[in-house]
Design a protein around this motif. Structure first.
Motif, PDB file in Angstrom:
ATOM      1  N   SER A 299      38.610 -27.506  -6.790  1.00  0.00           N
ATOM      2  CA  SER A 299      38.403 -26.254  -6.072  1.00  0.00           C
ATOM      3  C   SER A 299      37.875 -25.250  -7.097  1.00  0.00           C
ATOM      4  CB  SER A 299      39.712 -25.808  -5.406  1.00  0.00           C
ATOM      5  OG  SER A 299      39.507 -24.664  -4.615  1.00  0.00           O
TER       6      SER A 299
ATOM      7  N   CYS B 149      40.471 -26.688  -1.351  1.00  0.00           N
ATOM      8  CA  CYS B 149      39.825 -27.970  -1.508  1.00  0.00           C
ATOM      9  C   CYS B 149      38.310 -27.770  -1.421  1.00  0.00           C
ATOM     10  CB  CYS B 149      40.337 -28.850  -0.377  1.00  0.00           C
ATOM     11  SG  CYS B 149      39.829 -30.513  -0.468  1.00  0.00           S
TER      12      CYS B 149
ATOM     13  N   GLY C  75      35.116 -22.573  -3.966  1.00  0.00           N
ATOM     14  CA  GLY C  75      36.055 -23.694  -3.955  1.00  0.00           C
ATOM     15  C   GLY C  75      36.605 -24.093  -2.611  1.00  0.00           C
ATOM     16  N   HIS C  76      35.884 -23.758  -1.529  1.00  0.00           N
ATOM     17  CA  HIS C  76      36.358 -24.146  -0.201  1.00  0.00           C
ATOM     18  C   HIS C  76      35.281 -24.923   0.545  1.00  0.00           C
ATOM     19  CE1 HIS C  76      39.941 -21.701  -0.649  1.00  0.00           C
ATOM     20  NE2 HIS C  76      39.196 -20.681  -1.016  1.00  0.00           N
TER      21      HIS C  76
END
Ligand code: HKS
Ligand code: ZN
Length: 304
Positions: A164, A201, A244-245
């Motif tokens: 992430s 994630c 980071g998504h």
């Protein structure tokens, strides 16, 4: 195993204090059908008496007051919170620890790189050492990541490395290190059933995918619908993947990955205030539900 979503909103919650987007403004004016959400946290327990919190959100006080098992049960002072396990060092996942300073020493489980951030650049542990104190326990995904929490002996936990993004204040932001972000896999030793919590994630690695395939329930990053979702508000050029998504829609998106999983119950959490799936009448929400995926809400409880 018992699990309760304490908060299903992303950083900033829903509605977000400074936001008047279609969702935030629509919720305040009751112009859309949607629920307010506090910032992301999950509580898990073996028998319902002692609970492990995955993330300590800035909304932890109201989350404790909304769930009696986390409140003191006997004696004048006490708590149902046995331990806290932040998935990273992001402010929204650790600030809640500062709100628990009146109690006994906190039992906190993090990776070494997260401990480093929380004693230097964002010194939550250092501050707390002058109040309740912190008993730190190291998580090491590289050597299996398994751990137990004495008060929840019926559960076995595993920290799984995830890609992430480290926090904006971290030197790891553009120099990723293993342990910056983890997911948590929980097995009930009695029932043999398992839950994955992966709320931050950016990519689903083969290792993470294999844990997802083995789980009875997966709770995965539902922050953004599309990569350009925040840019569409006209306020920022931040892209979902860059912070980071992994977004849900489109090629390589989370919905496509979830569609391949046969076994688990599938739940998206947390959800950012800009995500169209918050609007319960939106076509995006219908698409999620028709693909057999649930949208988390505050207070959602699961028994495994
Ligand atoms: C908004 C935010 C969007 C949002 C951003 C991040 C921000 C920062 C970083 C995030 C999240 C939601 N609520 N921590 O303006 O709508 O750049 O890493 O994690 O859940 S990331
Ligand atoms: Zn908004």
């Amino acid at each position: 195993m018992l699990a309760r979503i304490l908060g299903s909103g992303a950083a900033g919650a829903f509605p977000q204090w400074n936001c008047n987007c279609r969702n935030c403004g629509g919720l305040r004016r009751a112009a859309i059908k949607a629920r307010a959400r506090t910032q992301s946290s999950l509580a898990v327990s073996d028998r319902g008496r002692h609970w492990v919190l995955f993330n300590a959100s800035p909304d932890i006080r109201v989350q404790i007051e909304s769930f009696a098992p986390l409140q003191p049960q006997e004696g004048v002072r006490g708590t149902g919170v046995a331990a806290i396990v932040p998935v990273d060092a992001q402010m929204h996942n650790v600030i809640g620890m500062l709100m628990l300073r009146e109690g006994k020493a906190l039992e906190v489980y993090t990776t070494e790189v997260v401990r480093e951030e929380l004693t230097s650049r964002f010194p939550v542990f250092t501050l707390l050492s002058r109040y309740c104190g912190v008993n730190w326990h190291q998580l090491d995904p590289a050597s299996g990541g398994g751990f137990t929490v004495p008060e929840c002996a019926g559960l076995r936990f595993t920290a799984v490395a995830v890609q992430s993004k480290a926090p904006p204040y971290s030197p790891h932001r553009h120099d990723p290190h293993p342990g910056d972000t983890i997911a948590l896999w929980v097995e009930d030793l009695g029932t043999g059933r398992s839950l994955l919590f992966a709320p931050a994630c950016g990519q689903v690695s083969p290792e993470l995918l294999s844990v997802m395939e083995r789980s009875d329930c997966v709770m995965v990053d539902g922050t953004f619908w599309e990569n350009e979702e925040m840019a569409a508000t006209g306020l920022t050029d931040k892209q979902a993947r860059a912070i980071g998504h992994l977004p849900q829609a489109g090629p390589g998106g989370m919905l496509g990955i979830l569609a391949e999983l046969k076994k688990p119950r599938k739940i998206l959490t947390p959800i950012n205030n800009t995500n169209p799936i918050l609007d319960e009448a939106s076509p995006e929400r219908r698409q999620v539900e028709e693909s057999g995926v649930e949208v988390a809400y505050d207070g959602l409880e699961i028994v495994l």
